[in-house]
Motif scaffolding. Sequence first.
Motif, PDB file in Angstrom:
ATOM      1  N   LEU A  78       0.829  -1.198   0.000  1.00 50.59           N
ATOM      2  CA  LEU A  78       0.000   0.000   0.000  1.00 50.59           C
ATOM      3  C   LEU A  78       0.871   1.258   0.000  1.00 50.59           C
ATOM      4  CD1 LEU A  78      -2.926   1.067   0.098  1.00 50.59           C
ATOM      5  CD2 LEU A  78      -2.669   1.229   2.580  1.00 50.59           C
ATOM      6  N   GLN A  79       1.950   1.235   0.772  1.00 50.31           N
ATOM      7  CA  GLN A  79       2.860   2.379   0.791  1.00 50.31           C
ATOM      8  C   GLN A  79       3.364   2.710  -0.609  1.00 50.31           C
ATOM      9  OE1 GLN A  79       6.007   2.270   3.765  1.00 50.31           O
ATOM     10  NE2 GLN A  79       4.852   0.824   5.013  1.00 50.31           N
ATOM     11  N   ASN A  80       3.624   1.679  -1.386  1.00 52.24           N
ATOM     12  CA  ASN A  80       4.221   1.870  -2.709  1.00 52.24           C
ATOM     13  C   ASN A  80       3.285   2.539  -3.715  1.00 52.24           C
ATOM     14  OD1 ASN A  80       6.597   0.702  -1.817  1.00 52.24           O
ATOM     15  ND2 ASN A  80       6.074  -1.338  -2.582  1.00 52.24           N
ATOM     16  N   ILE A  81       1.984   2.510  -3.447  1.00 52.88           N
ATOM     17  CA  ILE A  81       1.037   3.148  -4.368  1.00 52.88           C
ATOM     18  C   ILE A  81       0.350   4.336  -3.701  1.00 52.88           C
ATOM     19  CG2 ILE A  81       0.621   1.071  -5.751  1.00 52.88           C
ATOM     20  CD1 ILE A  81      -1.981   0.657  -4.152  1.00 52.88           C
ATOM     21  N   SER A  82       0.980   4.877  -2.655  1.00 52.11           N
ATOM     22  CA  SER A  82       0.353   5.934  -1.864  1.00 52.11           C
ATOM     23  C   SER A  82       1.055   7.270  -2.055  1.00 52.11           C
ATOM     24  CB  SER A  82       0.364   5.551  -0.389  1.00 52.11           C
ATOM     25  OG  SER A  82       1.687   5.568   0.122  1.00 52.11           O
ATOM     26  N   LYS A  83       0.468   8.296  -1.452  1.00 53.10           N
ATOM     27  CA  LYS A  83       1.012   9.654  -1.524  1.00 53.10           C
ATOM     28  C   LYS A  83       0.720  10.348  -0.201  1.00 53.10           C
ATOM     29  CE  LYS A  83       2.072  13.565  -4.040  1.00 53.10           C
ATOM     30  NZ  LYS A  83       3.457  13.756  -4.474  1.00 53.10           N
ATOM     31  N   VAL A  84       1.676  11.154   0.279  1.00 51.68           N
ATOM     32  CA  VAL A  84       1.456  11.991   1.450  1.00 51.68           C
ATOM     33  C   VAL A  84       1.107  13.400   0.966  1.00 51.68           C
ATOM     34  CG1 VAL A  84       2.511  13.037   3.491  1.00 51.68           C
ATOM     35  CG2 VAL A  84       3.002  10.656   2.914  1.00 51.68           C
ATOM     36  N   ILE A  85      -0.068  13.884   1.369  1.00 53.13           N
ATOM     37  CA  ILE A  85      -0.537  15.210   0.955  1.00 53.13           C
ATOM     38  C   ILE A  85      -1.077  15.942   2.181  1.00 53.13           C
ATOM     39  CG2 ILE A  85      -2.095  16.513  -0.539  1.00 53.13           C
ATOM     40  CD1 ILE A  85      -2.218  14.160  -2.424  1.00 53.13           C
ATOM     41  N   LEU A  86      -0.655  17.160   2.380  1.00 48.05           N
ATOM     42  CA  LEU A  86      -1.181  17.978   3.470  1.00 48.05           C
ATOM     43  C   LEU A  86      -2.650  18.300   3.242  1.00 48.05           C
ATOM     44  CD1 LEU A  86       1.631  20.637   4.071  1.00 48.05           C
ATOM     45  CD2 LEU A  86       1.059  18.677   5.526  1.00 48.05           C
TER      46      LEU A  86
END
Length: 370
Positions: free
Chosen positions: A159-167
Amino acid sequence: MPKIAFHLNCLTHGGAERVVTNLAGRFADAGYEVVVATEWIDDNEYELNPKVRRVNIGLTTDDEKKGRIYKYIRRIRYLHEFMINEKPDVLIAFAKLALFRALMSCKGTNVPVVISVRNDPRTYYIGPRNAFLIKRYIGRAAGAVFQTEEARNFFPKALQNISKVILNPITPKYIKAPDTGYRDKLIVNAARVVGFKNQEMLIYAFADVYDRHPDYKLKIYGADSGDGTWQRLEEAIRETHLDDAVELMGQSDSLEEDLRCASVFAYPSNYEGMPNSLMEAMALGLPCVATDCPCGGPRELIQDGINGLLIPVRDKKALSDKICWMIEHPQDAQRMGQEARKISEKASLDAVYEQWRIYLDKVIKSGKRQ
């Protein structure tokens, strides 16, 4: 243009609800067809952009008379039918109940589901039941948006590999509020009045501040969650004999005016996702003191000593000492407040929308369907 659907429980005043309201409106203004699917309509909700269509997919009156398992299954069925009928190009589910419901519902719909985790997963996603749900359903996600790296790292690598961190996007009215030329002798907090926000510790910390600076007052803004915290705050005010110095203000729709002349914004949470009210206080240029709480939201926002001050969780003395430091060093506090305003450059609604737009376009084109 793609059709985007958001799913969450309701639009009552809260962090996830505010983000969905802002994002949905911004996508609609950009020409997307946007639908928001909620389980119920609550009192005191955020108002959606008129271009956004809202669909109620919650339980019927007859459903409400049934047992818990029946209602659980019906919620999943109604969301499945919504995806089949609406055929969105992507559905984004916000917060734990909604995201698991979306992952259970998406099988056979050909709709990619992006999940958005809004709270500290080490608090909300632990235990045997959550471990089972993660193992069983998380692989169905076509993507995920997290608020912090710490939250992302809790979940499986796939899941981390297809994720994004967005504020989170900051509501524009906080960015547009002008600088104030003065500071009132006032400490403020703005958050839902609920146990984990730990406004109770703030009141006891302010008692120590008041001993050193008796001309200062504390105002706490936020709606009563109904979990008994409001009553504990009232008791703390009585116990510290601060009836004339501490005020519980309740919900306000004009925080950009209420807060902007304060000397310090104090945020004592035990844990958080990404605290919207802290971001808004920073956008207003307020000197901020916040706990360095999991899952890392304040740490993502504040560089200690540069644009605010971080303290350990549940450390009353550190909270009172840092508030006093801000009061006693007004030039340094003002400098930190001006640095804090720079959060607007990367968390404006347009900047955050653009990150979401690029990411969702990638998810839609990836072709991962259930």
